[in-house]
Design an enzyme around this catalytic site. Structure first.
Site, mmCIF file in Angstrom:
data_model
loop_
_atom_site.group_PDB
_atom_site.id
_atom_site.type_symbol
_atom_site.label_atom_id
_atom_site.label_comp_id
_atom_site.label_asym_id
_atom_site.label_seq_id
_atom_site.Cartn_x
_atom_site.Cartn_y
_atom_site.Cartn_z
ATOM 1 N NE ARG A 115 -3.853 0.649 1.944
ATOM 2 C CZ ARG A 115 -5.072 0.773 2.488
ATOM 3 N NH1 ARG A 115 -5.262 1.516 3.553
ATOM 4 N NH2 ARG A 115 -6.096 0.128 1.963
ATOM 5 C CG HIS A 142 -8.566 0.145 -2.644
ATOM 6 N ND1 HIS A 142 -7.765 -0.931 -2.282
ATOM 7 C CD2 HIS A 142 -9.231 0.506 -1.503
ATOM 8 C CE1 HIS A 142 -7.948 -1.191 -1.007
ATOM 9 N NE2 HIS A 142 -8.826 -0.338 -0.505
ATOM 10 C CD GLN A 145 -13.084 -2.020 -0.344
ATOM 11 O OE1 GLN A 145 -12.238 -1.867 0.533
ATOM 12 N NE2 GLN A 145 -14.246 -2.618 -0.094
ATOM 13 C CG ASP A 230 -13.581 6.429 -1.086
ATOM 14 O OD1 ASP A 230 -13.526 6.325 0.162
ATOM 15 O OD2 ASP A 230 -12.579 6.323 -1.812
ATOM 16 C CB CYS A 270 -13.884 1.206 0.169
ATOM 17 S SG CYS A 270 -13.297 2.906 0.299
ATOM 18 N NE ARG A 298 -10.069 -5.260 0.789
ATOM 19 C CZ ARG A 298 -9.295 -4.251 1.182
ATOM 20 N NH1 ARG A 298 -9.842 -3.154 1.678
ATOM 21 N NH2 ARG A 298 -7.978 -4.290 1.042
HETATM 22 N N1 NVA Z 1 -10.004 6.717 -1.439
HETATM 23 C C1 NVA Z 1 -9.630 6.312 -0.114
HETATM 24 C C2 NVA Z 1 -9.835 4.847 0.075
HETATM 25 C C3 NVA Z 1 -9.480 4.341 1.448
HETATM 26 C C4 NVA Z 1 -9.650 2.860 1.595
HETATM 27 C C5 NVA Z 1 -8.186 6.685 0.142
HETATM 28 O O1 NVA Z 1 -7.358 6.488 -0.767
HETATM 29 O O2 NVA Z 1 -7.871 7.176 1.212
HETATM 30 N N1 CP Z 2 -11.160 -0.071 2.646
HETATM 31 C C1 CP Z 2 -9.901 -0.104 3.070
HETATM 32 O O1 CP Z 2 -8.958 -0.352 2.294
HETATM 33 O O2 CP Z 2 -9.733 0.124 4.387
HETATM 34 P P1 CP Z 2 -8.366 0.337 5.173
HETATM 35 O O3 CP Z 2 -7.799 1.668 4.718
HETATM 36 O O4 CP Z 2 -8.745 0.329 6.621
HETATM 37 O O5 CP Z 2 -7.414 -0.765 4.817
#
Ligand code: NVA
Ligand code: CP
Length: 311
Positions: A115, A142, A145, A230, A270, A298
């Site tokens: 990540r 992502h 997800q 989101d 998500c 997930r």
């Molecule tokens: N769009 C959000 C998704 C988090 C799971 C982010 O990138 O922070």
């Molecule tokens: N939806 C998701 O990826 O959550 P986290 O940021 O908690 O991993």
């Protein structure tokens, strides 16, 4: 294993999962179905440990609850081990090149999840890795997800082919992964974004026959089978929060917007969610919302993904 066999093993390029486009539509459907099977096996208490002795390295440059817990718990259920690597305590945080880190880490573990911020980082890692690499979220995508979201849809409603999904909000990493999923799984995607927050045109263009951009979120929600949103400010955009709250005025998913959708429409997010911003509490905590199953899935979806990539 003989030296020749070892050499051959490393000449075979591993499969990676950096976006939905790394798998064929058939493979995506197989993984989604397998995820539901693995979920039933877990619920029956079946002991299924195909990964005894295997290691997953998880590199997190951004925060996470779901991604970390789902990969770690999933790997443990499979009999394997997951190690959490943060740039703060590894040489990644002190500037060791990503290519060198990939060469080293992938000689010791069986599979890697990353990540991070720029999508280039996961691409570079994958290019120099001997083992499969999974994108656990970048600024661009992502994909894990989306496996869970699709699994959840399939469990509630069957195949998504031909259905209409409304994406309400930012043209962000989640939106990009919805665009790629619309292409791969053949559904229609209504994308409602304020001007200036559209998805990347390079990701949208090849999916143009599956996607339509709307400026009016109420119009986008009309006839939708699934409404998804989101946060308005993603990780790394925290300082834009106030400006984004103003820009996204009118883009909140509330009961009026759900009322535009089809009668049995589902709601997904998500998570983490900001109640009172992108979604009202009555929607996310209401009867159309499947966010808790979506979050649980997930783990099942990623178990199916890891099983596919490693076997
Ligand atoms: N769009 C959000 C998704 C988090 C799971 C982010 O990138 O922070
Ligand atoms: N939806 C998701 O990826 O959550 P986290 O940021 O908690 O991993």
């Amino acid at each position: 294993m003989s030296a020749a066999a070892k050499e051959l093993k490393h000449m075979n390029k591993p499969r990676h999962f950096l976006t939905q486009l790394d798998l064929t539509p058939l493979e995506l459907r197989q993984i989604i179905n397998r995820a539901t099977e693995l979920k039933a096996m877990r619920d029956r208490g079946e002991d299924y440990r195909p990964f005894v002795g295997k290691n997953l390295a998880m590199i997190f440059e951004k925060s996470s609850t779901r991604t970390r817990v789902s990969f770690e718990a999933g790997m443990t259920q499979f009999g394997g081990n997951a190690m959490f690597l943060s740039p703060r305590d590894t040489q990644l945080g002190r500037g060791e090149p990503i290519e060198d880190s990939a060469r080293v880490i992938s000689r010791m573990v069986d599979i890697v999840m990353i990540r991070t911020y720029s999508h280039d980082i996961v691409e570079s890692f994958a290019k120099h890795s001997r083992v499969p690499v999974i994108n656990g979220l970048t600024d661009q995508y992502h994909p894990c997800q989306l496996l869970a979201d699709m699994q959840t849809w399939f469990e509630y409603r069957g195949d998504i082919r031909g259905k209409t999904v409304a994406w309400i909000g930012d043209g962000n990493n989640m939106c990009h992964s919805y665009i790629n999923s619309a292409r791969q799984l053949d559904f229609k995607l209504h994308i409602a974004c304020p001007e200036g927050f559209d998805p990347d045109p390079g990701i949208l263009a090849p999916a143009s026959d599956h996607c339509e951009i709307f400026r009016d979120p109420m119009e986008a929600a009309k006839g939708a089978d699934l409404i998804v949103t989101d946060v308005w400010a993603s990780m790394g955009q925290e300082e834009e929060q106030k400006q984004r709250e103003a820009a996204f005025d009118g883009f909140q998913v509330n009961s009026e917007m759900m009322g535009q959708a089809n009668r049995d429409a589902l709601f997904m997010h998500c998570l983490p969610a900001h109640r009172g911003e992108e979604v009202t509490a009555d929607v996310i905590d209401g009867s159309a919302s499947v966010v808790w199953d979506e979050a649980e899935n997930r783990m099942h979806a990623q178990k199916a993904l890891m099983e596919f990539l490693l076997t």
